[in-house]
Design an enzyme around this catalytic site. Structure first.
Site, PDB file in Angstrom:
ATOM      1  N   ARG A  15      -7.438 -10.927 -13.007  1.00  0.00           N
ATOM      2  CA  ARG A  15      -6.585 -10.307 -11.987  1.00  0.00           C
ATOM      3  C   ARG A  15      -5.567  -9.396 -12.645  1.00  0.00           C
ATOM      4  NH1 ARG A  15      -4.673 -13.916  -6.893  1.00  0.00           N
ATOM      5  NH2 ARG A  15      -6.726 -14.786  -7.386  1.00  0.00           N
ATOM      6  N   SER A  99      -7.208 -11.554  -3.687  1.00  0.00           N
ATOM      7  CA  SER A  99      -6.731 -12.535  -2.708  1.00  0.00           C
ATOM      8  C   SER A  99      -5.514 -12.019  -1.949  1.00  0.00           C
ATOM      9  CB  SER A  99      -6.443 -13.861  -3.408  1.00  0.00           C
ATOM     10  OG  SER A  99      -6.090 -14.859  -2.489  1.00  0.00           O
ATOM     11  N   HIS A 100      -4.352 -12.648  -2.175  1.00  0.00           N
ATOM     12  CA  HIS A 100      -3.140 -12.303  -1.430  1.00  0.00           C
ATOM     13  C   HIS A 100      -2.226 -11.345  -2.190  1.00  0.00           C
ATOM     14  CE1 HIS A 100      -2.199 -15.702  -4.050  1.00  0.00           C
ATOM     15  NE2 HIS A 100      -0.992 -15.176  -4.132  1.00  0.00           N
ATOM     16  N   LYS A 109     -13.400 -13.197  -9.059  1.00  0.00           N
ATOM     17  CA  LYS A 109     -13.637 -14.640  -9.038  1.00  0.00           C
ATOM     18  C   LYS A 109     -15.124 -14.845  -9.330  1.00  0.00           C
ATOM     19  CE  LYS A 109      -9.976 -15.738  -5.692  1.00  0.00           C
ATOM     20  NZ  LYS A 109      -9.646 -16.374  -4.399  1.00  0.00           N
ATOM     21  N   ASP A 243      -5.767 -15.612   4.467  1.00  0.00           N
ATOM     22  CA  ASP A 243      -5.256 -14.759   3.392  1.00  0.00           C
ATOM     23  C   ASP A 243      -6.219 -13.590   3.181  1.00  0.00           C
ATOM     24  OD1 ASP A 243      -7.316 -16.173   2.192  1.00  0.00           O
ATOM     25  OD2 ASP A 243      -6.239 -16.562   0.328  1.00  0.00           O
ATOM     26  N   ASP A 245      -8.605 -12.616   1.120  1.00  0.00           N
ATOM     27  CA  ASP A 245     -10.048 -12.784   0.942  1.00  0.00           C
ATOM     28  C   ASP A 245     -10.607 -13.886   1.830  1.00  0.00           C
ATOM     29  OD1 ASP A 245      -8.655 -14.671  -0.599  1.00  0.00           O
ATOM     30  OD2 ASP A 245     -10.231 -14.818  -2.114  1.00  0.00           O
ATOM     31  N   ASP A 247     -10.354 -17.061   2.113  1.00  0.00           N
ATOM     32  CA  ASP A 247     -10.836 -18.370   1.680  1.00  0.00           C
ATOM     33  C   ASP A 247      -9.834 -19.474   2.004  1.00  0.00           C
ATOM     34  OD1 ASP A 247      -8.961 -17.617  -0.237  1.00  0.00           O
ATOM     35  OD2 ASP A 247     -10.163 -18.274  -1.953  1.00  0.00           O
ATOM     36  N   ARG A 248      -8.612 -19.095   2.417  1.00  0.00           N
ATOM     37  CA  ARG A 248      -7.617 -20.082   2.841  1.00  0.00           C
ATOM     38  C   ARG A 248      -7.268 -19.856   4.299  1.00  0.00           C
ATOM     39  NH1 ARG A 248      -2.460 -19.760  -0.498  1.00  0.00           N
ATOM     40  NH2 ARG A 248      -2.908 -17.539  -0.541  1.00  0.00           N
ATOM     41  N   HIS A 331      -6.275 -24.654   0.493  1.00  0.00           N
ATOM     42  CA  HIS A 331      -7.675 -24.584   0.055  1.00  0.00           C
ATOM     43  C   HIS A 331      -8.341 -25.883   0.474  1.00  0.00           C
ATOM     44  CE1 HIS A 331      -7.897 -20.940  -2.397  1.00  0.00           C
ATOM     45  NE2 HIS A 331      -6.694 -21.205  -2.862  1.00  0.00           N
TER      46      HIS A 331
END
Length: 454
Positions: A15, A99-100, A109, A243, A245, A247-248, A331
């Site tokens: 990242r 992500s965020h 990832k 978020d 992407d 995933d949360r 998560h």
């Protein structure tokens, strides 16, 4: 470019800022190294809606193909959609997302076949070493027979798989406001929710990696404000925020009040245990509420406590054969999803639980929210080790108090606990406290903070 990989290769992913810290040339080297380290003959690659994502993703694909791997590009997707593709196709995968993080960031990832994690101890360190070597010596020549690059649609199959795990067909009609934060939830939610007895009120569904409305990080309360206002204004049954992407997932009740991720963990754990005949292991990290292990035991399950961090949860999921795992950071991990995390599946569980009875969400989650918690409080300290030692000295030997070192220092008594752990990347100590009531929690929190900040 001259790249400092120590700044962009993190514990679980890559990242950094594009193009200052990394670019498409470096993405190509990561693709080649990923193919080498995983020894993959085929991989799957997806990306989010950030402006830099398509170019970085394609460069990675070309790098992997140059090492002989056939690449399946699934294009725009959420991170858990990439995990789905890795699991369903049994291929190593790479997801381009930060992500965020703000718009100028991007990342990768990575996972092995079956969505098994790639972290520092499971391949990421070797990938970094190869990329650093090639930055010095130049990229390797393509193999004699490079791999192919093709494309595949997976959104419908991903949605069908999730709906096969949670039956929403018989629930009462619900009105749900979803804040996608201009992230990938705007791409996945319409397909996953299609045909279900849900009235969807979309917020910020336009895919825009510059995040024009608010950061796509619902863990920060400031980014939940719009959703919290909209839910009661619409007379909706609940709100869900994803978020960047997707995933949360974060949940707010009919009044616009946030539902603790620990309460969501407990609720989903009870449902997953019921699906599995009232037996099974459930993983939770050590800063989730005491409610979680209590609910797990009440429903016949075995709770297992881990350190904070998804690599620890995933490792324990695999080691114990756990059916579910949850973290304070929202998560949620499922055995039926290759032990990977998917906020969308957790959201479907919440919708099914709410729609399977007549009460409100606030009434439903009250049974899963039994204690007063502080939330995570960060303090900048010069001497992390010294401050933790001071806390140990203050509490060691007190009657009815136990200490453990699973992750930082946890201090526990009959009706309260707190944990202090150091940040791996910043001069911070992170405090989480919980107690039977607000007054006790505040007293314990303030005592700990006084020592930390002394």
């Amino acid at each position: 470019m001259t790249a400092d990989l120590s700044q962009i290769v993190k514990a679980y992913d890559v990242r950094g800022v594009v193009p200052d810290q990394w670019d498409e040339t470096l993405a190509g080297l990561f693709g080649a190294a990923f193919a080498e380290v995983t020894e993959a003959t085929a991989i799957v690659v997806g990306h989010d809606m950030r402006p830099s994502s398509p170019g970085l993703s394609r460069a990675f694909a070309r790098g992997a193909a140059d090492r002989g791997a056939d690449v399946t590009e699934i294009g725009l997707c959420s991170t858990d959609q990439l995990y789905y593709a890795s699991g369903a196709l049994d291929l190593p995968g790479a997801m381009f997302t930060a992500s965020h993080n703000p718009a100028q960031y991007n990342g990768i990832k990575m996972c092995r076949a079956g969505a098994a994690p790639v972290g520092q101890d499971t391949g990421l360190a070797q990938i970094r070493e190869l990329v650093e070597e090639w930055l010095e010596s130049g990229a390797p020549e393509p193999v004699a027979e490079p791999g192919t690059i093709g494309s595949r649609e997976t959104l419908e199959d991903y949605a069908a798989h999730l709906r096969s795990l949670v039956d929403l067909t018989a629930v009462r009609p619900l009105k749900v406001v979803v804040d996608a934060g201009n992230g990938m939830g705007g791409h996945t939610v319409p397909t996953v929710f299609a045909g279900l007895p849900l009235t969807l009120v979309p917020m910020y569904f336009e895919l825009d990696g510059t995040f024009p409305n608010h950061e796509a990080n619902p863990l920060d309360p400031a980014n939940l404000v719009d959703l919290q206002k909209r839910v009661p204004a619409e007379g909706a049954d609940l709100g869900i925020a994803f978020d960047g992407d997707a995933d949360r997932c974060f949940v707010v009740d009919e009044n616009g009040d946030p539902v603790s991720p620990s309460a969501v963990t407990a609720l989903v754990a009870a449902r997953e245990l019921a699906r599995n005949g009232g037996a099974g292991t459930v993983i939770h990290n050590l800063i989730t509420s005491r409610t979680v292990p209590e609910v797990v035991r009440e429903h016949g399950g075995t709770p297992v406590r881990t350190r904070v961090g998804h690599s620890f949860i995933k490792a324990e999921m695999a080691r114990t054969g756990a059916i579910f795992g949850g973290e304070h950071s929202a998560h949620y991990y499922f055995k039926d999803f290759w032990n990977a995390d998917t906020g969308m599946l957790a959201a479907l569980h919440v919708l099914a639980a709410l729609g399977g009875q007549e009460g409100t969400l606030s009434a439903l989650v009250a049974q899963y929210d039994r204690y007063a918690g502080s939330g995570e409080i960060n303090s900048t300290v010069a001497d992390q080790v010294g401050r933790i030692a001071a806390i140990r000295a203050a509490y060691e030997g007190r009657d009815g108090v136990t200490l453990d070192d699973l992750d930082g220092l946890t201090v526990s008594a009959a009706d309260w606990w707190f944990n202090v752990r150091p940040s791996n990347t910043e001069p911070l100590l992170r405090l989480n406290a919980e107690a039977k009531d607000e007054a006790t929690m505040a007293a314990i929190r303030d005592d700990a903070l006084a020592i930390i900040r002394a």
